[in-house]
Design a protein around this motif. Sequence first.
Motif, short mmCIF file in Angstrom:
data_model
loop_
_atom_site.label_atom_id
_atom_site.label_comp_id
_atom_site.label_asym_id
_atom_site.label_seq_id
_atom_site.Cartn_x
_atom_site.Cartn_y
_atom_site.Cartn_z
N LEU A 115 2.74 1.87 -3.35
CA LEU A 115 1.89 2.31 -4.45
C LEU A 115 1.32 3.71 -4.25
N THR A 116 1.53 4.29 -3.08
CA THR A 116 0.96 5.61 -2.81
C THR A 116 2.01 6.66 -2.46
N GLU A 117 3.22 6.25 -2.17
CA GLU A 117 4.28 7.19 -1.81
C GLU A 117 5.38 7.17 -2.86
N GLY A 151 3.73 6.83 -9.89
CA GLY A 151 2.62 6.24 -9.16
C GLY A 151 1.55 5.71 -10.11
N CYS A 152 0.47 5.26 -9.54
CA CYS A 152 -0.61 4.66 -10.32
C CYS A 152 -1.42 5.71 -11.09
N TYR A 184 -7.51 -2.17 4.13
CA TYR A 184 -6.82 -1.82 2.88
C TYR A 184 -7.60 -2.17 1.61
N ARG A 220 -6.00 6.72 -8.58
CA ARG A 220 -5.57 7.40 -7.36
C ARG A 220 -6.49 7.08 -6.21
N PRO A 221 -5.92 6.92 -4.98
CA PRO A 221 -4.50 7.09 -4.68
C PRO A 221 -3.64 5.91 -5.12
N ARG A 222 -4.26 4.79 -5.45
CA ARG A 222 -3.55 3.63 -6.02
C ARG A 222 -4.59 2.73 -6.65
N ASP A 268 0.83 -1.20 0.00
CA ASP A 268 0.00 0.00 0.00
C ASP A 268 0.87 1.25 0.00
N ARG A 269 1.88 1.28 0.84
CA ARG A 269 2.78 2.43 0.89
C ARG A 269 3.55 2.61 -0.42
#
Length: 300
Positions: free
Chosen positions: A140-142, A162-163, A187, A166-168, A137-138
């Motif tokens: 794909l979002t940071e 990133g993806c 999640y 959004r956010p992923r 998760d991190r």
Amino acid sequence: MSLRLSTVILPYRRWHEGGRSAWMRAEQLGFHAAYTYDHLSWRSFRDGPWFGAVPTLTAAAATTDRMRLGTLVTSPNFRHPVTLAKELISLDDISGGRITLGIGAGGTGFDATALGQESWTPRERADRFAEFVPLLDRLLTEDAVSYEGDFYSAHEARNIPGCVQRPRLPFAVAATGPRGLRLAARYGQAWVTTGDPKLYENGTPEESVQAIRTQTEKLADACAAAGRDASALDKVLLTGFTPDRGRPLESLDAFVDFAGRHQELGFTEIVIHWPIPGSDFAADQKVFERIAMEATSQLT
């Protein structure tokens, strides 16, 4: 919410010998999504052709335009969050934001020992899954992630830009145990089940429905504990592993009856296997295509 119908296309055919045409036909038939297994090999297919999930989905993304694509499911058995995240961001970009990651804790099949390790115990799989999902998760979002865990590490791992989504990209978390359901509640954008495996051999369809009802109740409890409304998660049933086996694909009426019983439990998506002659997923292609084109109109 209307029930969505999706399919899963096993990667056992060469791309130019039936593989490509199946993905194209799935989109023509109007499936909401087409998924594939993310295994190194699987059960009775072990000694035959079997291709990788990520390259297959990449080719499918280039061949289709509208249908969602994804894995059912990816697991930590032979994946690392850092490398997986890079592949997922690339897939999401190539597909124009149509990728869903089905993800689970893995099992004791061929994937569990293919890299030379001993098969993990159920607790070890749950421990790894509990670390794998939050780290992914991190990632794909940071833009940059550093992490040192018991099982996985990341050192300034970068995933720019990133993806597309959004956010992923969405996670569809396959889980029935308490720890997995907590991960789904925190999640997941969707929850996946195949039913209760203990009922596959000797259970009845009625017992299966009750077991799945209990699973949905436990998911609701996990969502409540996480401060989340369970209705916010899509609920996905991957068929073929309940006592019904292949009977729902024997006719349009049989499928509508099967799907309707599970829609009443709150399921928003039913996934059926693309027919494979001579396998557990054998089915009449014409009946299958009729189900694809007509079933959802009878379930709204």
